[in-house]
Motif scaffolding. Structure first.
Motif, PDB file in Angstrom:
ATOM      1  N   ALA A  12       0.841  -1.200   0.000  1.00 46.52           N
ATOM      2  CA  ALA A  12       0.000   0.000   0.000  1.00 46.52           C
ATOM      3  C   ALA A  12       0.876   1.251   0.000  1.00 46.52           C
ATOM      4  CB  ALA A  12      -0.930  -0.006   1.210  1.00 46.52           C
ATOM      5  N   ALA A  13       1.961   1.210   0.806  1.00 45.93           N
ATOM      6  CA  ALA A  13       2.840   2.370   0.882  1.00 45.93           C
ATOM      7  C   ALA A  13       3.526   2.600  -0.469  1.00 45.93           C
ATOM      8  CB  ALA A  13       3.878   2.165   1.979  1.00 45.93           C
ATOM      9  N   ALA A  14       4.004   1.505  -1.053  1.00 49.97           N
ATOM     10  CA  ALA A  14       4.673   1.614  -2.347  1.00 49.97           C
ATOM     11  C   ALA A  14       3.703   2.168  -3.385  1.00 49.97           C
ATOM     12  CB  ALA A  14       5.185   0.249  -2.792  1.00 49.97           C
ATOM     13  N   ARG A  15       2.453   1.658  -3.306  1.00 47.98           N
ATOM     14  CA  ARG A  15       1.440   2.082  -4.248  1.00 47.98           C
ATOM     15  C   ARG A  15       1.188   3.578  -4.119  1.00 47.98           C
ATOM     16  NH1 ARG A  15      -3.390  -1.867  -3.370  1.00 47.98           N
ATOM     17  NH2 ARG A  15      -4.065  -0.105  -2.111  1.00 47.98           N
ATOM     18  N   ARG A  16       1.090   4.016  -2.873  1.00 42.33           N
ATOM     19  CA  ARG A  16       0.842   5.443  -2.656  1.00 42.33           C
ATOM     20  C   ARG A  16       1.912   6.286  -3.322  1.00 42.33           C
ATOM     21  NH1 ARG A  16      -1.134   4.093   2.306  1.00 42.33           N
ATOM     22  NH2 ARG A  16       0.875   4.264   3.317  1.00 42.33           N
ATOM     23  N   GLU A  17       3.178   5.836  -3.171  1.00 44.78           N
ATOM     24  CA  GLU A  17       4.266   6.645  -3.720  1.00 44.78           C
ATOM     25  C   GLU A  17       4.319   6.557  -5.236  1.00 44.78           C
ATOM     26  OE1 GLU A  17       8.022   6.015  -1.867  1.00 44.78           O
ATOM     27  OE2 GLU A  17       7.135   6.138   0.143  1.00 44.78           O
ATOM     28  N   ALA A  18       4.152   5.344  -5.743  1.00 45.96           N
ATOM     29  CA  ALA A  18       4.382   5.143  -7.178  1.00 45.96           C
ATOM     30  C   ALA A  18       3.192   5.583  -8.024  1.00 45.96           C
ATOM     31  CB  ALA A  18       4.689   3.682  -7.456  1.00 45.96           C
ATOM     32  N   ASP A  19       2.004   5.250  -7.573  1.00 46.45           N
ATOM     33  CA  ASP A  19       0.861   5.353  -8.476  1.00 46.45           C
ATOM     34  C   ASP A  19      -0.225   6.306  -8.005  1.00 46.45           C
ATOM     35  OD1 ASP A  19       1.756   3.337 -10.311  1.00 46.45           O
ATOM     36  OD2 ASP A  19       1.389   1.908  -8.682  1.00 46.45           O
ATOM     37  N   GLU A  20      -0.113   6.788  -6.797  1.00 50.10           N
ATOM     38  CA  GLU A  20      -1.221   7.585  -6.281  1.00 50.10           C
ATOM     39  C   GLU A  20      -0.770   8.983  -5.913  1.00 50.10           C
ATOM     40  OE1 GLU A  20      -3.123   5.665  -3.014  1.00 50.10           O
ATOM     41  OE2 GLU A  20      -3.272   3.756  -4.052  1.00 50.10           O
ATOM     42  N   PRO A  21      -0.228   9.705  -6.874  1.00 50.15           N
ATOM     43  CA  PRO A  21       0.130  11.085  -6.546  1.00 50.15           C
ATOM     44  C   PRO A  21      -1.137  11.846  -6.180  1.00 50.15           C
ATOM     45  CG  PRO A  21       0.034  10.795  -8.912  1.00 50.15           C
ATOM     46  CD  PRO A  21      -0.201   9.449  -8.309  1.00 50.15           C
ATOM     47  N   ARG A  22      -1.012  12.750  -5.247  1.00 52.23           N
ATOM     48  CA  ARG A  22      -2.153  13.646  -5.037  1.00 52.23           C
ATOM     49  C   ARG A  22      -2.320  14.436  -6.324  1.00 52.23           C
ATOM     50  NH1 ARG A  22      -4.352  14.703  -0.237  1.00 52.23           N
ATOM     51  NH2 ARG A  22      -4.973  16.765  -0.905  1.00 52.23           N
ATOM     52  N   SER A  23      -3.569  14.633  -6.727  1.00 50.40           N
ATOM     53  CA  SER A  23      -3.797  15.350  -7.986  1.00 50.40           C
ATOM     54  C   SER A  23      -3.275  16.769  -7.869  1.00 50.40           C
ATOM     55  CB  SER A  23      -5.294  15.398  -8.290  1.00 50.40           C
ATOM     56  OG  SER A  23      -5.776  14.116  -8.525  1.00 50.40           O
ATOM     57  N   PRO A  24      -2.600  17.256  -8.913  1.00 51.64           N
ATOM     58  CA  PRO A  24      -2.302  18.681  -8.928  1.00 51.64           C
ATOM     59  C   PRO A  24      -3.617  19.464  -8.873  1.00 51.64           C
ATOM     60  CG  PRO A  24      -1.301  17.550 -10.814  1.00 51.64           C
ATOM     61  CD  PRO A  24      -2.196  16.574 -10.137  1.00 51.64           C
ATOM     62  N   VAL A  25      -3.557  20.577  -8.181  1.00 49.91           N
ATOM     63  CA  VAL A  25      -4.738  21.437  -8.117  1.00 49.91           C
ATOM     64  C   VAL A  25      -4.316  22.836  -8.534  1.00 49.91           C
ATOM     65  CG1 VAL A  25      -6.515  22.452  -6.649  1.00 49.91           C
ATOM     66  CG2 VAL A  25      -5.766  20.096  -6.248  1.00 49.91           C
ATOM     67  N   VAL A  26      -5.045  23.400  -9.460  1.00 48.00           N
ATOM     68  CA  VAL A  26      -4.765  24.778  -9.840  1.00 48.00           C
ATOM     69  C   VAL A  26      -5.926  25.650  -9.349  1.00 48.00           C
ATOM     70  CG1 VAL A  26      -5.772  24.355 -12.122  1.00 48.00           C
ATOM     71  CG2 VAL A  26      -4.329  26.356 -11.763  1.00 48.00           C
ATOM     72  N   THR A  27      -5.571  26.762  -8.736  1.00 53.35           N
ATOM     73  CA  THR A  27      -6.596  27.723  -8.338  1.00 53.35           C
ATOM     74  C   THR A  27      -6.541  28.895  -9.308  1.00 53.35           C
ATOM     75  OG1 THR A  27      -6.332  27.084  -6.027  1.00 53.35           O
ATOM     76  CG2 THR A  27      -7.475  29.159  -6.472  1.00 53.35           C
ATOM     77  N   LEU A  28      -7.628  29.097 -10.007  1.00 52.92           N
ATOM     78  CA  LEU A  28      -7.646  30.094 -11.083  1.00 52.92           C
ATOM     79  C   LEU A  28      -8.128  31.441 -10.555  1.00 52.92           C
ATOM     80  CD1 LEU A  28      -9.098  27.622 -13.675  1.00 52.92           C
ATOM     81  CD2 LEU A  28      -6.791  28.581 -13.723  1.00 52.92           C
ATOM     82  N   ASP A  29      -7.438  32.469 -10.979  1.00 51.21           N
ATOM     83  CA  ASP A  29      -7.768  33.810 -10.491  1.00 51.21           C
ATOM     84  C   ASP A  29      -9.087  34.307 -11.066  1.00 51.21           C
ATOM     85  OD1 ASP A  29      -5.312  33.689  -9.293  1.00 51.21           O
ATOM     86  OD2 ASP A  29      -4.290  34.630 -11.004  1.00 51.21           O
ATOM     87  N   ARG A  30      -9.270  34.019 -12.353  1.00 46.10           N
ATOM     88  CA  ARG A  30     -10.438  34.532 -13.042  1.00 46.10           C
ATOM     89  C   ARG A  30     -11.670  33.760 -12.571  1.00 46.10           C
ATOM     90  NH1 ARG A  30     -11.876  33.477 -18.544  1.00 46.10           N
ATOM     91  NH2 ARG A  30     -10.040  32.162 -18.717  1.00 46.10           N
TER      92      ARG A  30
END
Lengths: 392, 392
Positions: A12-30
């Protein structure tokens, strides 16, 4: 901790590191200008990407997810630990080949996996929006995605692809941003929600709002969860995703872990046990208010009404289309796909149409259907050749 | 009281006297032996009759009602004030002609209109049974009806007729009491409930039991009513009674009393308003626990499993059958009717089969469908001639 548990933890730990990146989040100004006339700001968009954007930024494919999907297309899902919902379709050497294409998928606005939705914090109150979030539409979802694509510096998408509500977004992209969509792959979808579609969604919404733990939409503030209502909504919807023959083949009247009927209300039949499981597991990963918002967005979708006629919606388009339907899909039947194809023909668009014979029902777009894979690969290969895309 | 209200009151009173007799109720001494192995006593059966039994007692037609129907076939309903559910089919000069036939319909065991059901008093406790009522099956419903027919002194029924769950009872009658059924008219039905049928029923049951006012089935004792859960169950079921084309024709995407979408969760669409009304009005006339029991009875129905094969269930029968299905019925599709017909053929039975083209869906058996009326009249006329029945 025994050996098996230890291994599971390490995995599970390996999986978290290899395959489960937290999604990038962009906060848009407009702010996002919504179809309702309201605006939404700040707008956060959570997304995943796979593969590499080429120097010309000409190999980007936007995948649009369905009602209960999210941006986790091809990686392990951070909540369920399961493979991404389109991991059969998207990946190295897959029909949507990440060795060749740069694949983007963002959680829809109104969703619950990181993009602004009813569970997000309302800046005006510091509390979750709940029903104070303005209603969003398929067009709003697409406009939010367009802001993300701007943010990524991409002018034209090589393809926009998706099934069910994802297919609605594909059609909306092609109609609203024709110059930014080189090719479009709408699967198992329609240009409008039918009365029966709306009816099933309304049952789901009534089930949620009937749950006293829904608390008039304020359950997050009040520390409750309308689990039972959301589970019933999911169960009703799930039936519509499967064909009757598939249910018959998979479950029939088979009993669940017993030799005889119990003459009671337990889940005697496998189909009951299966549905209860679908309901219970859905509640672990989905927000009830998001279910209200996203179903409503689908109900409101009607490209023909927006444009006067469906052909008008696509008039003058240069986008290449491949429209796909499944014979046993009774939620979005072939007839709806055919209406889209006729409108595209009337708009003199470049369109191919494939009706795939399968008993897997609406869910076929998520499953291992070789003809779907072959169709997708063939369509993308031909479009790539036309666009002059060579392998990376 | 203004004039209109007064007139309504007078009309209502007149109606009560003229057309809404309280159903006769017979309390049977002999306990009902249930398929589960339990017994039920005392057994009360509420029923209605129309027309007159002839001297030979050879002109009796038993009408079997569907899931949410009751014995009020052709009189004004005592709760809703509406016409009986088969008043188009049953009456003087109607296809089931009460000038000619003696028509009987009893509320099924497990029901809530006077026959023993979960809302009846449990003699062991003096309180409503609730879930302490033993589970009942289609066979149990038929055996209770047979006890009523005994009570009425009728040896052989000229015909047993019914649609949907009523049709299941027709098939069960023919299989279990072949010598007592001269002719049988099963409409829009099947010899077993499919996985999809069970799935929709399970959603309804989950909606009811999810309602905290269901109180683990003890709502009558505790003075509550699981209105919201029962309404959701009805809404989900109601969709399955209508065809997609009928919904499209009747409602489409029409808005309800407004010019534009409200960008909210009100019933913007007519189909939503219609479904909400169906749910709300159903709650006024039906008992939630009865809904659990009667849906379960349908789920358990499987004549082929009971008899080893469906042909076995009818082997040696002398009953004349007319099997009717509707093209747009997706809940009990023609394929199921065809299986019954094939089995009857294998059992060397006298059978005719009519598939009626209509877009009215499963509900067609309740509606004005001229071909259904003509089929019924023709079948009964021919059977009456064979039996030597002359007009009264």
């Amino acid at each position: 901790m025994n050996q098996t548990t230890l291994e599971l933890s390490i995995n599970a730990a390996a999986r978290r590191e290899a395959d489960e990146p937290r999604s990038p989040v962009v906060t848009l100004d407009r702010p996002l200008q919504l179809e309702s006339g309201s605006t939404l700001a700040p707008l956060r968009i959570a997304y995943q990407t796979y593969g590499e954007l080429n120097a010309q930024k000409s190999n980007a494919i936007l995948v649009c997810h369905a009602l209960t999907g999210d941006q986790h297309v091809a990686n392990l899902h951070p909540v369920t630990g399961k493979r991404g919902w389109w991991s059969t379709m998207v990946g190295p050497g897959r029909p949507i080949d990440t060795d060749r294409f740069f694949v983007i998928c963002s959680n829809v606005v109104g969703g619950c996996m990181g993009t602004t939705g009813p569970a997000s914090t309302n800046p005006a109150t510091g509390e979750p929006y709940g029903l104070d979030l303005p209603l969003v539409t398929i067009r709003d979802m697409v406009d939010a995605q367009a802001m993300l694509i701007d943010h990524l510096g991409i002018e034209t998408l090589f393809c926009v692809a998706g099934g069910s509500m994802g297919g609605m977004q594909v059609l909306q992209w092609a109609a609203r941003h024709p110059d930014r969509v080189f090719s479009a792959l709408p699967i198992a979808t329609a240009h409008k929600h039918s009365a029966q579609n709306i009816a099933f969604h309304e049952v789901g919404r009534q089930a949620i709002t009937a749950d006293p733990d829904w608390r008039e939409g304020r359950y997050l503030v009040e520390g409750a969860t309308p689990r039972k209502g959301l589970a019933v909504a999911r169960m009703a919807a799930h039936i519509t995703y499967l064909s009757e023959p598939a249910l018959q083949t998979k479950f029939g009247r088979n009993l669940q872990d017993r030799d005889a009927r119990t003459f009671g209300f337990d889940a005697d039949f496998q189909i009951e046990s299966y549905l209860r499981h679908q309901g219970a597991s859905f509640v672990e990963r989905f927000d009830a208010n998001s279910y209200l918002y996203v179903t409503r967005a689908m109900d409101y979708f009607d490209l023909a009404a927006d444009a006067g006629s469906l052909a008008n919606a696509f008039m003058g388009t240069k986008t290449r289309f491949c429209v796909v339907s499944f014979t046993s899909d009774w939620l979005f039947p072939t007839e709806g796909a055919r209406q889209v194809v006729h409108a595209l023909n009337a708009a003199a668009a470049n369109v191919s149409f494939v009706e795939i014979a399968t008993d897997k029902g609406h869910d076929a777009f998520l499953l291992e259907v070789p003809e779907l894979f072959a169709t997708t690969k063939g369509f993308l290969d031909a479009a790539a050749k036309t666009r002059g895309l060579t392998r990376l």
